[in-house]
Scaffold this active site. Structure first.
Site, PDB file in Angstrom:
ATOM      1  NE  ARG A  89      40.377  25.787  16.521  1.00 53.63           N
ATOM      2  CZ  ARG A  89      41.029  26.608  17.340  1.00 53.63           C
ATOM      3  NH1 ARG A  89      40.366  27.250  18.286  1.00 53.63           N
ATOM      4  NH2 ARG A  89      42.324  26.788  17.226  1.00 53.63           N
ATOM      5  CE  LYS A 109      42.433  28.913  14.493  1.00 52.46           C
ATOM      6  NZ  LYS A 109      43.790  29.498  14.328  1.00 52.46           N
ATOM      7  CG  ASP A 121      34.863  24.384  22.665  1.00 55.74           C
ATOM      8  OD1 ASP A 121      35.577  24.557  21.656  1.00 55.74           O
ATOM      9  OD2 ASP A 121      35.010  25.040  23.715  1.00 55.74           O
ATOM     10  N   GLY A 122      34.673  23.074  19.229  1.00 56.82           N
ATOM     11  CA  GLY A 122      34.520  23.714  17.928  1.00 56.82           C
ATOM     12  C   GLY A 122      34.554  25.222  17.971  1.00 56.82           C
ATOM     13  NE  ARG A 175      42.721  30.673   8.109  1.00 53.85           N
ATOM     14  CZ  ARG A 175      42.445  29.522   8.726  1.00 53.85           C
ATOM     15  NH1 ARG A 175      41.763  28.572   8.086  1.00 53.85           N
ATOM     16  NH2 ARG A 175      42.813  29.319   9.964  1.00 53.85           N
ATOM     17  CG  ASP A 254      47.324  19.623  10.214  1.00 52.44           C
ATOM     18  OD1 ASP A 254      48.464  19.272  10.545  1.00 52.44           O
ATOM     19  OD2 ASP A 254      46.533  20.181  10.997  1.00 52.44           O
ATOM     20  CG  ASP A 264      45.589  27.038  11.617  1.00 51.93           C
ATOM     21  OD1 ASP A 264      44.966  27.789  12.397  1.00 51.93           O
ATOM     22  OD2 ASP A 264      45.559  25.807  11.707  1.00 51.93           O
TER      23      ASP A 264
END
Length: 472
Positions: A89, A109, A121-122, A175, A254, A264
């Site tokens: 996403r 994001k 749905d991203g 970001r 990740d 994140d």
């Protein structure tokens, strides 16, 4: 600062990304614009309309990446290996070069579906974006090497989520960070037995992030030197988290990058009181990523990163490089805690005693974490202030004696301009979960952003007052 574009990540080649198209949103309402960092990277002069064009509609910045890149990676999630990851996403929207010649990324994001979205749905909820703004700004204020939330735009879609009252509002976030090359980026190459890919990543990371690890093109030596550099940077980060009382919540491979930046922010928390077993994620039922287990979780992730480098470097040299982590963590904690308390570092033993005294006091007394650091910022010179405050009853007796002695062994640093306005003012900037919910409620109920704006103002006063020299 002059805008200096880059397309460095594209030089790695198409094995490391997929070209994707951004989602098209029904509306674009600018909710947060990080003007201070926009000016720092030469984008401060954009009008709001231009800002929305580049960071809501994702029109390419001049001479930059012509199309967004969804990055490929794998990763361990709660220590279970998952090859079905990648930017699901988000994407790399642009790259820049800062005033020190270092590479910067603008990553997204909530920008739409990619080949790695799986059934998602991203999208990003507006509440998730608000939480990311808050976490990154307070961590920056406390001197943590963190990504910076650059932009937050509400996008006018209604999203269904299992962990929020739904339908809920949507947003797209950008970001700013120095890298999105994850440990999982290397893990993907290991899974494919791609030694050439590992070598390419090593060269890329040394060129753009860790030039001190260059060894004249000797891949084996450079891989080991890179691992040492990443171990040291990540060790410092773990120390900074502990001094900030911060629980990341999802320390998967990740979510670890080669620059040693924190990024994140999903189910994060700040400690109300010192509790080593305190967790941030409701789904972390075993406490794998609890506050007190974060240094060990980071070390485990570094070992997974080192495994990838065994395709190009001897195990013994990689093991030597990993051993630098522990020292970097302890030094990072010493440095960060002294900075949080406005005290000069003395030596390793004296600074270690300060850290031990702080955490022992906080554990035994259960005094609020952030208020304690606030009360004693500047050391024993703050005695009158602390003893006149709401926590005075904690600062008496045997439990406080060790911390009092440790504070007395350190001299205060000269206060930053504007420090008095914060440290003599309304109290510490905090983001406990109930405060975050209280900030969100008026936004959700009546689109009232005043409490959010007031909190950001308070955090900015904290940043100016602490004046901690971050690793940026």
């Amino acid at each position: 600062m002059t805008y200096r574009p880059s397309t460095a990540h594209a030089d790695l080649g198409p094995a490391f990304f997929d070209v994707v198209a951004p989602a098209r949103f029904p509306q674009h309402v600018l909710r947060f614009r990080n003007q201070r960092w926009a000016e720092a990277v030469g984008l401060g002069g954009l009008s709001d309309a231009q800002w929305i064009s580049h960071f809501g509609q994702f029109e390419p910045l001049p001479d930059n990446l012509p199309q967004p890149l969804a990055l490929r990676y794998h990763g361990h999630q709660f220590r279970s290996y998952n090859p079905d990851l990648g930017d699901g996403r988000g994407f790399l929207a642009a790259q820049l070069v800062d005033g020190e010649g270092r590479l910067l990324d603008l990553g997204t994001k909530g920008s739409g579906q990619t080949p790695y979205s799986r059934s998602g749905d991203g999208r990003l909820t507006l509440k998730g974006g608000v939480r990311e703004v808050l976490a990154s700004t307070l961590l920056e204020a406390f001197g943590v090497y963190t990504s910076k939330t650059f932009s937050l735009i509400e996008t006018g879609e209604q999203l269904m989520r299992g962990d929020e009252p739904s339908p809920t509002r949507s947003a797209v976030m950008v970001r700013l960070s120095h890298s999105h090359v994850r440990f999982g980026t290397f893990q993907r190459c290991l899974a494919h037995n791609d030694s050439d890919g590992i070598a390419a990543l090593v060269a890329h990371c040394i060129r753009h992030y860790h030039p001190q690890a260059a060894r004249g093109g000797d891949v084996a030596k450079e891989a080991a030197a890179l691992l040492a550099a990443v171990s040291q940077a990540t060790g410092a980060l773990a120390g900074e988290w502990m001094a900030a009382g911060f629980v990341h919540g999802v320390l998967n491979t990740d979510n670890m990058v080669v620059t040693g930046e924190s990024f994140d922010y999903g189910p994060w928390r700040f400690l109300p009181r010192y509790e080593p077993g305190f967790t941030a994620a409701y789904f972390d039922q075993t406490g794998l990523y609890a506050f007190g287990r974060q240094p060990g979780a980071v070390a485990w992730n570094l070992e997974r990163f080192a495994e990838c480098l065994t395709l190009v470097a001897p195990v013994a040299e990689l093991e030597d490089a990993l051993r630098t982590y522990a020292g970097a963590f302890h030094e990072g904690l010493r440095r960060a805690l002294c900075a949080r308390l406005g005290l000069r570092q003395v030596d390793a033993d004296t600074d270690d005693e300060l850290a031990a005294a702080v955490f022992q006091f906080l554990l035994k007394s259960q005094a609020p974490f952030e208020r304690t650091l606030f009360d004693w910022h500047g050391g024993l010179a703050r005695r009158a202030f602390a003893m006149a405050g709401p926590q005075a009853h904690f600062y008496q007796g045997e439990d406080f004696a060790r911390l009092e002695a440790a504070l007395g062994a350190h001299e205060p640093v000269p206060p930053a301009p504007g420090a008095a306005a914060y440290f003599e003012g309304e109290g510490p900037a905090t983001l406990l979960i109930e405060e975050v919910e209280a900030l969100w409620a008026p936004i959700a109920e009546r689109d009232d952003w005043s409490l959010f704006a007031a909190k950001l103002d308070h955090i900015e006063r904290a940043r100016v007052a602490h004046a901690i020299a971050s690793r940026r």
